[in-house]
Design a protein around this motif. Structure first.
Motif, short mmCIF file in Angstrom:
data_model
loop_
_atom_site.label_atom_id
_atom_site.label_comp_id
_atom_site.label_asym_id
_atom_site.label_seq_id
_atom_site.Cartn_x
_atom_site.Cartn_y
_atom_site.Cartn_z
N THR A 14 0.83 -1.21 0.00
CA THR A 14 0.00 0.00 0.00
C THR A 14 0.86 1.25 0.00
OG1 THR A 14 -1.78 -1.17 1.15
CG2 THR A 14 -1.82 1.24 1.22
N ILE A 18 0.76 4.37 -2.67
CA ILE A 18 0.50 5.77 -2.29
C ILE A 18 1.63 6.66 -2.77
CG2 ILE A 18 0.26 7.34 -0.32
CD1 ILE A 18 -1.18 5.03 1.14
N SER A 295 -4.92 2.24 -1.41
CA SER A 295 -4.15 3.46 -1.62
C SER A 295 -4.98 4.58 -2.22
CB SER A 295 -2.94 3.17 -2.52
OG SER A 295 -3.34 2.60 -3.75
#
Length: 310
Positions: A14, A18, A295
């Motif tokens: 994740t 991001i 994300s």
């Protein structure tokens, strides 16, 4: 002055997603612990307290520890773990859940990013329960399939290492104690635990959740078109929302209804299928388990929080 964003756990699945989504954002300053300081116990606390917003992409215990290291009253937190999703003092980061939810997220100091599996069922069930079309004690079952990236780095590495021998379809959660049950129950508005029957497929990312409904036992049986209209009205009223309700159709199959249909986006697409003569319906949600399911939702929540900061 640009807001400082610290991603605690930026090298996980994740966290990497991001970072990629924020890579071209000239309006933000992404701060990271330098490689030479990663083993310093004090470095993590320093960067958490230096951030305007800290995004936690960590296991549950590590996420709780990160929160405990924040000693100021200014660092806002988005937690992508399971640790705080039903905790007091944390706002649930599903912006389309209610009309007021974007404003709640914008004003919050602590936001718990939703899990991937609960969002589809919450999106389809909560508006129907709120409208009185389904009771809160309805015996809910959730079926679905997700890409193997939903299992994090260990499952990704296992699937990719096994190549053609990786299972095409792998049921899990067979002890009926899925970790997302508490948030699904709370935010869908259910009075009892649903049964979740998740599965992993041999594809990297994307997911479909399905909630089958036996409507015949209800005191008043809603028609498929009524279920659809309630969902469409709810999500059309969410300003800036990314949840779309597909047109209502009575069809045998939809060729593009497949788990990878929303990959690479933060969108969620809902479908209602029904047989009114049989008093049965299916509530279907399609989204990217690494997008709206992780994300993408985190960045959406970040933008709401930063907008509320101005």
């Amino acid at each position: 002055m640009k807001p400082k964003i610290f991603i605690d756990g930026e090298h996980g699945t994740t966290g990497l997603q991001i970072r990629a989504l924020l890579a071209d954002r000239a309006d933000l300053e992404i701060i990271s612990v330098p490689a030479e300081r990663r083993k310093e116990a004090s470095a993590r606390a320093e960067f958490l307290n230096a951030a305007d917003v800290a995004i936690l992409c960590l296991p549950d215990d590590a996420a709780r520890e990160s929160v405990s290291l924040i000693s100021n009253g200014t660092t806002r937190v988005i937690d992508a773990s399971t640790a705080h999703r039903v905790a007091d003092g944390w706002e649930y980061g599903f912006a389309e859940m209610d009309r007021e939810q974007p404003a709640r997220i914008a004003a919050a100091m602590r936001v718990a990013n939703p899990g991937c599996w609960p969002q589809g069922p919450i999106a389809t069930l909560r508006p129907l329960i709120a409208a009185g079309l389904l009771p809160g004690d309805y015996p809910v079952t959730v079926n679905g399939i997700s890409g193997y990236s939903g299992g994090g780095r260990p499952m990704i590495e296992d699937y990719e290492a096994r190549g053609d021998e990786a299972p095409e379809f792998l049921l899990y959660g067979l002890t009926l104690k899925h970790k997302h049950l508490p948030e699904l129950r709370r935010y869908a508005g259910l009075s009892g635990d649903p049964i979740m029957q998740p599965a992993v497929g041999n594809f990297a990312q994307g997911m479909i959740t399905v909630v089958p409904l036996q409507l015949g036992a209800l005191p008043r049986v809603p028609k498929g078109a009524e279920l659809h209209a309630t969902l469409a009205d709810h999500f059309s009223a969410i300003e800036g929302g990314v949840v779309e309700v597909a047109p209502y159709e009575v069809v045998e199959r939809v060729p593009d209804l497949q788990p990878e249909a929303c990959n690479g986006t933060n969108r969620m697409k809902l479908h209602v299928f029904a047989n009114d003569d049989r008093a049965q319906a299916l509530l279907v949600a399609v989204y990217d388990n690494l997008g709206k399911g992780a994300s993408g939702a985190a960045v959406q929540n970040l933008d709401l929080m930063l907008a509320g900061r101005r």
